[in-house]
Design an enzyme around this catalytic site. Structure first.
Site, short mmCIF file in Angstrom:
data_model
loop_
_atom_site.label_atom_id
_atom_site.label_comp_id
_atom_site.label_asym_id
_atom_site.label_seq_id
_atom_site.Cartn_x
_atom_site.Cartn_y
_atom_site.Cartn_z
N GLU A 179 8.48 0.31 -7.08
CA GLU A 179 9.65 -0.60 -7.11
C GLU A 179 9.25 -2.05 -7.39
O GLU A 179 10.12 -2.91 -7.51
CB GLU A 179 10.36 -0.58 -5.76
N GLY A 180 7.95 -2.33 -7.39
CA GLY A 180 7.49 -3.69 -7.66
C GLY A 180 7.51 -4.57 -6.42
O GLY A 180 7.31 -4.09 -5.31
N SER B 124 5.19 -5.75 -1.31
CA SER B 124 4.90 -4.84 -2.43
C SER B 124 5.47 -3.47 -2.07
O SER B 124 5.11 -2.90 -1.05
CB SER B 124 3.41 -4.79 -2.72
N GLY C 175 5.44 -0.55 -3.95
CA GLY C 175 4.95 0.52 -4.82
C GLY C 175 5.56 0.44 -6.20
O GLY C 175 5.58 -0.63 -6.82
N GLY D 183 -2.64 -4.11 -4.39
CA GLY D 183 -2.17 -5.19 -3.55
C GLY D 183 -3.08 -6.41 -3.63
O GLY D 183 -2.61 -7.56 -3.63
N ASP D 184 -4.40 -6.17 -3.73
CA ASP D 184 -5.35 -7.29 -3.82
C ASP D 184 -5.15 -8.05 -5.14
O ASP D 184 -5.28 -9.28 -5.18
CB ASP D 184 -6.79 -6.77 -3.73
#
Lengths: 314, 314
Positions: free
Chosen positions: A220-221, A216, A218, A247-248
């Site tokens: 930027e996907g 991941s 941020g 993230g979870d």
């Protein structure tokens, strides 16, 4: 059923303040408490998506009791194992004037070798009724560095696919057990491998044993490198809010994809949409359902050709 | 026996951190917890000085249970009254690199009128075996502004001398009940009376009913205005450390002086010495015993002629 493991479960406390006075006294306007830790956040998202999830991990003391009460309130099936120490609290101080949040992370209970053995025995029972296992977050003090490796081995003996969201030595020690999927973010990639370039870091982690890596990055996907191919998945526009729990949410979507046998481009699109919808929600483990539905159709997933990094750092 | 009252008792939590990351995440290196609130700190100092003290006030919830366990550990006689709400925590973040402490103060439990009546009934029983009553600190949400006034009236009916360490409206509302002694600091004097000049502020508080005022003026020491005379008491040199609890140590010395019938100059010298020795100790309610013995002989107490303030602010 998806089993999520949170070895360092927490009571996440949120303090709303007008303005944090560094070096002075600040009155807290409102206190909110909720069970936390990455695996619990993943289970919360899975439950909202309609996937049955069970939570296990380690809890102890008065804070551990508060965590379990909150799990019951949230109707999350609780298979936590009790230790003698005191579970950690995390304190998020939300500064309304500055519009920023400062988080204090307690270390967690010290776990003895006997307590760890008791946990692994319980885990070996729990995996019998699981179809996917998700292992998330930091290790409390006292656990062996190969704690995740041991759990992956047990899950592997039952042929279960595993998702590992960890960093540093516990992640590196776990890779030879061949987790189906790991989900580092950009900081974790760099800190764990020493590689500044995400693609080089991903390549190293796969060489060390990870079957698929979904990083991941941020805004930027996601960047996914898997045996089936490589993809980039990007949100259509940036979403403002609280990145804790994004993230979870991505892990929850990916675990659900593993369970359903979803193809990678679809699973990645859902993970990006759910992650962005989690940023828009105030608490980790929650997401903005309307935004999630809207974004799901708008995420751009493109095939990606992994390159050799041009400037290896070592 | 000295009875100390802490209506907004707290669990004082101390987080040691390397460097507080404002707007980011900070790992807590060590967590310490202890029962707090000003009246409990006063009782702790009294106990160390060899004066029997009993603690009462309001506690509730899991945090209230933790406060009572810690009182038992400290061997402080516990006459606390339970309420339904959750007692507050205070979180002191000690930044080792910056050498500064940031404190977060939760609001405390909401107290119902019935719970307050139950407390005043219990207080009326407890004062029967007390010889001095100390009332300290903020009021939790839900209490009437004249809560301290009500308690002073009950203590007055038993002819007991009272020490009140409060500020703002609860202090002003209590003064007509003629507390024997109040101990505001410079900020509290200004905030409560609107007077910038400490002497003018003290005069106002005495006009409103306080028999004696002992104002703590930080490094300047104490300024006492009493029916028996006025004095300044100054420490021989500045003491570096944690000023939280310095005022509580001064209150403990003054309450012990009231109990023993000590003359004002001696009581003030002990209050200044104990206050400075508390600054040198890391936790509120503790003091550096060797420094206390040394300073006691060195405090300069001088008679003081109260002046009319030259620049009244209103």
């Amino acid at each position: 059923m998806i089993l999520t493991v949170t070895l360092n479960a927490a009571l996440d406390v949120t303090y709303r303040v007008e303005r944090l006075q560094v070096g002075g006294s600040t009155r807290v306007l409102a206190v909110a408490e909720r069970a936390g830790g990455k695996g619990i956040n993943v289970a919360r998202v899975l439950r909202t998506l309609g996937h049955p999830a069970e939570v296990t991990g380690l809890v102890g003391g008065a804070t551990g009791r508060a965590i379990r009460l909150e799990l019951a309130d949230a109707a999350l099936p609780d298979a936590m194992v009790t230790v003698a120490g005191e579970s950690r609290r995390t304190v998020a101080v939300v500064d309304e004037q500055a519009g920023e949040t400062s988080v204090l992370l307690e270390p967690g209970p010290r776990v003895t070798p006997g307590q760890w053995r008791a946990f692994t025995a319980r885990f070996a029972e729990l995996v019998r009724s699981a179809r996917v296992v998700v292992l998330s977050g930091s290790l409390p003090p006292g656990l062996p560095v190969d704690a995740y490796a041991q759990l992956l081995r047990i899950a592997g003996e039952h042929g279960l696919p595993t998702v590992l969201d960890a960093e540093g030595e516990p992640l590196l020690a776990a890779l030879p057990e061949r987790p189906a999927l790991i989900k580092p973010n950009a900081d974790e990639l760099r800190a764990t491998t020493g590689e500044a370039d995400p693609q080089a870091a991903i390549a190293r982690l796969r060489e060390a044993g990870a079957r698929s890596v979904v990083a991941s990055l941020g805004a930027e996907g996601l960047l996914a490198v898997t045996p089936e191919g490589s993809w980039r998945a990007r949100p259509p526009h940036p979403v403002a809010g609280n990145p804790t729990g994004a993230g979870d949410a991505a892990v929850a979507a990916l675990a659900a994809g593993l369970l359903a046998g979803t193809d990678w481009p679809s699973a990645l699109a859902r993970a990006v949409a759910l992650s962005a919808a989690a940023v828009a929600a105030p608490l980790a483990g929650s997401f903005d359902a309307a935004l999630h539905r809207r974004l799901r159709e708008q995420v751009a997933v493109t095939a990606h050709t992994p390159s050799t990094p041009s400037t290896p750092t070592r």
